[in-house]
Write an enzyme that holds these catalytic residues in place. Structure first.
Site, PDB file in Angstrom:
ATOM      1  N   HIS A   1     -19.655  15.000  36.600  1.00 42.25           N
ATOM      2  CA  HIS A   1     -20.994  15.402  37.050  1.00 42.25           C
ATOM      3  C   HIS A   1     -21.890  15.685  35.838  1.00 42.25           C
ATOM      4  O   HIS A   1     -23.056  15.298  35.799  1.00 42.25           O
ATOM      5  CB  HIS A   1     -20.922  16.681  37.894  1.00 42.25           C
TER       6      HIS A   1
ATOM      7  N   HIS B   1     -13.301  16.341  36.422  1.00 39.46           N
ATOM      8  CA  HIS B   1     -14.208  16.135  37.558  1.00 39.46           C
ATOM      9  C   HIS B   1     -15.602  16.707  37.242  1.00 39.46           C
ATOM     10  O   HIS B   1     -16.612  16.013  37.364  1.00 39.46           O
ATOM     11  CB  HIS B   1     -13.620  16.808  38.805  1.00 39.46           C
ATOM     12  N   GLU B   2     -15.635  17.962  36.836  1.00 42.80           N
ATOM     13  CA  GLU B   2     -16.926  18.604  36.564  1.00 42.80           C
ATOM     14  C   GLU B   2     -17.636  17.940  35.386  1.00 42.80           C
ATOM     15  O   GLU B   2     -18.854  17.828  35.377  1.00 42.80           O
ATOM     16  CB  GLU B   2     -16.758  20.107  36.323  1.00 42.80           C
TER      17      GLU B   2
ATOM     18  N   HIS C   1     -23.122  12.578  34.139  1.00 40.17           N
ATOM     19  CA  HIS C   1     -24.150  11.952  34.981  1.00 40.17           C
ATOM     20  C   HIS C   1     -25.506  12.612  34.687  1.00 40.17           C
ATOM     21  O   HIS C   1     -26.530  11.944  34.586  1.00 40.17           O
ATOM     22  CB  HIS C   1     -23.756  12.161  36.449  1.00 40.17           C
TER      23      HIS C   1
HETATM   24 ZN    ZN Z   1     -17.807  17.269  42.626  1.00 47.86          ZN
END
Ligand code: ZN
Length: 692
Positions: free
Chosen positions: A481, A477-478, A484
């Protein structure tokens, strides 16, 4: 360019000098940068005939970027290596920095310059990214009340202040009511069913208060295990009731401390938000909340939620029927109540999917997981991740470079383990953003921070750290980010990477990455038993997958209910009509809920997300972003069926249309460019086991 070349916090020539930065550097550096930024702002605020990007936005960005970067380093250190000196330096400077940003957001001369730039002949020749930055700035000034006439401006400011005060009181009441509650159990037999560690914690809490027995509070880790595990139904009911009436006009606590009742604070907040909306020319606060978001209108969001509710409902009904039958037949509970739901669900889940997180963990040693993650990123986006060297703040921190075709495109710090002085949780933050100048490109740098268990040392030898499957998901998940932020190709700081991405779309790339943790052919390569080296057995994986969607119908409906309540409270609640908040909630529940809570339930009185946490008319974002990420991921499932070439193409398209463009264009446009159509809810339903 600095006044004090010996201050490492003012050295922006390369990566942050974590080996040299000390608490004593903070105040002089921040004071210097604040003074410098203020001077620039003052110069830029002076009248000017021809406002251009280069004469106005560039110098403003140059000044504020350095302040942002230096303060980012201080905040980061404060989160990961908290010392008394650093904390003092952080606390001393934090109000000054906040004050500067607030001043900037209310500077009318700057607002006028942005508007002049927007109206100038030169605007049309700016790149779309620059045009968007100008439009975003004007929007933010306008939503901050900068366009109101003087009398209304004063009222707007007063509303903001009162909202802040009432929100603070709301959360203090919840906290006080939570802290005040103590339930002492003196007969251990009453605690049958509770895990030993929960009992040990309760025993320690009692001892700390000088009491015999086991003491429970309304903090989640203390009360929730009772609802989940306690065989004693009366005990479950007591705790459920206390929690569901927290900070309200119901229950025992109210008679004791009626000033903790949040009922009136909710009405006050809703009234103030409604007034704010009308001052700004909107019909309701839901419209205000959505202005900077991806969702188009409150009607659009409500339609989305109602559709999801309708689709989830048959599955929720099935979940509920099963649970009721199980409770009746196996647990002897004929009338399933709110305080029986977590307990019966836990028992049903144990019965169906008997496996332990501990067993799964043996298959996820750190090196396999990190290798697997990097391998996945390499395959998807055709980049190389290489170990690199940089000054760090702790010996456990690692540093890596990302390259494409031998060219550096980004770098990141990886700080995996929990330790004293480090804040809990996991997060991605930016050390610096991508920005191109006339002479060079500043590549993005990210902090990736987790709180996993550090490797145990046995007989002087460090054992490999083992991750739970949840931790693996958190890591992916991290990194979503992080990618991105780091794979962006936008040249403008204010919309590169995650900067300027709509709030309800920012979780798309992160949740997207989570999906790979549920792919058999990914896990096969990412697992090796700590002792035997065997990959995860398929049978165990199948159980994990089945457990993932346990009661997803009920859970979806519950999230939708919260989202709809939030939306309606900010859309069509009218305090003047004499309708109470509770009546509105009852009306929404009558339409959408399967499990209606008891009449005494006042969960809204502790609904901090929307009354003290920035999620007002925004709670829907959780489900919204899940739809986007599931639908984006479905493109990869479709490609996989077509073969490796299609998968490679999908990865490049995702990189090009979503990750690379960051906030430089509307998220809906990016999504549509990637998917060839607008988002669809189908993939989320399918991934949650709710396909029609
Ligand atoms: Zn998040």
């Amino acid at each position: 360019m600095t006044t004090d070349a010996s201050n490492p916090l003012l050295d922006f020539s390369g990566l942050p000098r974590f080996d040299a930065i000390l608490a004593e550097h903070v105040t002089p550096a921040i004071d210097h940068l604040l003074a410098r930024s203020r001077t620039v702002v003052q110069q830029l605020a002076a009248p000017q005939d021809d406002v251009t990007w280069d004469s106005f936005v560039t110098p403003l960005e140059n000044a504020t970027e350095l302040l942002g970067r230096a303060w980012g380093i201080v905040s980061h250190l404060n989160s990961v290596v908290d010392t008394p000196e650093l904390r003092a330096a952080y606390n001393d400077n934090q109000p000054k920095v906040t004050e500067f940003w607030t001043e900037l957001s209310q500077n009318e001369a700057l607002f006028a310059k942005y508007k002049a730039l927007r109206a100038s002949d030169g605007f049309a020749s700016l790149s779309p990214a620059r045009q968007r930055i100008v439009d975003n700035a004007i929007r933010d000034f306008r939503m901050g009340g900068a366009e109101l006439p003087a009398d209304k401006k004063a009222r707007f400011a007063a509303i903001q202040e009162e909202q802040a005060a009432v929100s603070t009181r709301f959360s203090e009441n919840v906290l006080d009511a939570t802290n005040d509650y103590k339930l002492l159990v003196t007969d251990e037999a009453e605690l049958a069913g509770l895990p030993d560690d929960v009992k040990a914690a309760a025993h320690a809490a009692a001892t700390k208060d000088g009491k015999q027995g086991w003491q429970f509070s309304l903090h989640f880790p203390s009360y929730y295990p009772i609802l989940q595990f306690a065989d004693n139904r009366a005990l479950r009911e007591t705790v459920y009731r206390a929690n569901a009436t927290k900070a309200s006009d119901q229950g025992d606590m109210f008679s004791k401390k009626d000033e903790w009742d949040n009922t009136q604070n909710i009405v006050t907040l809703l009234r103030l938000r409604d007034e704010e909306a009308k001052l700004l020319g909107y019909r309701n606060f839901a419209e205000v909340s959505l202005v900077p978001k991806m969702a188009q209108s409150p009607e659009h969001v409500i339609g989305f939620l109602e559709d999801l509710a309708q689709r989830a409902r048959p599955f929720a009904q099935q979940d509920l029927d099963e649970l009721k039958q199980f409770a009746r037949d196996e647990l002897g509970i004929a009338d399933l109540q709110a305080w029986d739901m977590p307990y019966a669900s836990e028992k049903l889940q144990e019965r169906r999917y008997a496996f332990s997180a501990q067993e799964v963990k043996q298959y996820f040693p750190e090196h396999k997981v990190i290798d697997g993650l990097f391998r996945q990123i390499r395959q998807l986006f055709a980049v190389e991740i290489k170990p690199d060297v940089a000054p760090v703040w702790h010996k456990d921190v690692r540093f890596y470079s990302i390259e494409r075709d031998g060219v550096l495109i980004g770098q990141f710090y990886l700080d995996l383990y929990a330790r004293a002085g480090k804040s809990g949780g996991a997060w991605m933050d930016d050390a610096r953003g991508r920005r191109a100048t006339a002479h060079s490109v500043q590549t993005p740098v990210a902090y990736l921070t987790c709180n996993f268990t550090e490797p145990a040392v046995v007989d002087g030898v460090a054992q490999p750290s083992l991750f739970t499957h949840d931790e693996v998901i958190t890591l992916f998940h991290e990194f979503g980010h992080g990618l991105h932020h780091m794979l962006t190709q936008v040249d403008e700081l204010a919309v590169s990477g995650i900067a300027g991405v709509e709030w309800d779309a920012v979780e798309l790339p992160s949740q997207f990455m989570e999906n790979f943790c549920w792919e058999w052919d990914v896990l096969e390569h990412m697992t090796a038993h700590a002792r035997t080296g065997e990959p995860l057995p398929r049978a165990l994986f199948d159980k994990m997958l089945a457990a993932k969607n346990f009661q997803s119908g009920l859970q979806t409906l519950r999230q939708v209910e919260f989202s709809l309540l939030d939306m309606h409270l900010h859309y069509d609640y009218d305090a003047a009509s004499g309708q109470t908040v509770q009546q509105l909630i009852d009306r929404v529940r009558a339409r959408f809920s399967l499990v209606v809570p008891p009449a005494f339930n006042r969960f809204q009185n502790a609904f901090g997300h929307i009354f003290s946490g920035g999620y007002a008319a925004g709670y829907y974002s959780y489900k919204w972003a899940e739809v986007l990420s599931a639908d984006a991921y479905a493109a990869f499932e479709e490609a996989k069926a077509l073969g490796p070439a299609a998968t490679t193409e999908a990865g490049q398209r995702y990189l090009r249309e979503i990750l690379s463009v960051g906030g430089s264009r509307p998220a809906l446009e990016s999504f549509t460019a990637f998917r060839g159509r607008e988002p669809s809810i189908d993939a989320l339903l399918r991934h949650s086991g709710m396909a029609a």
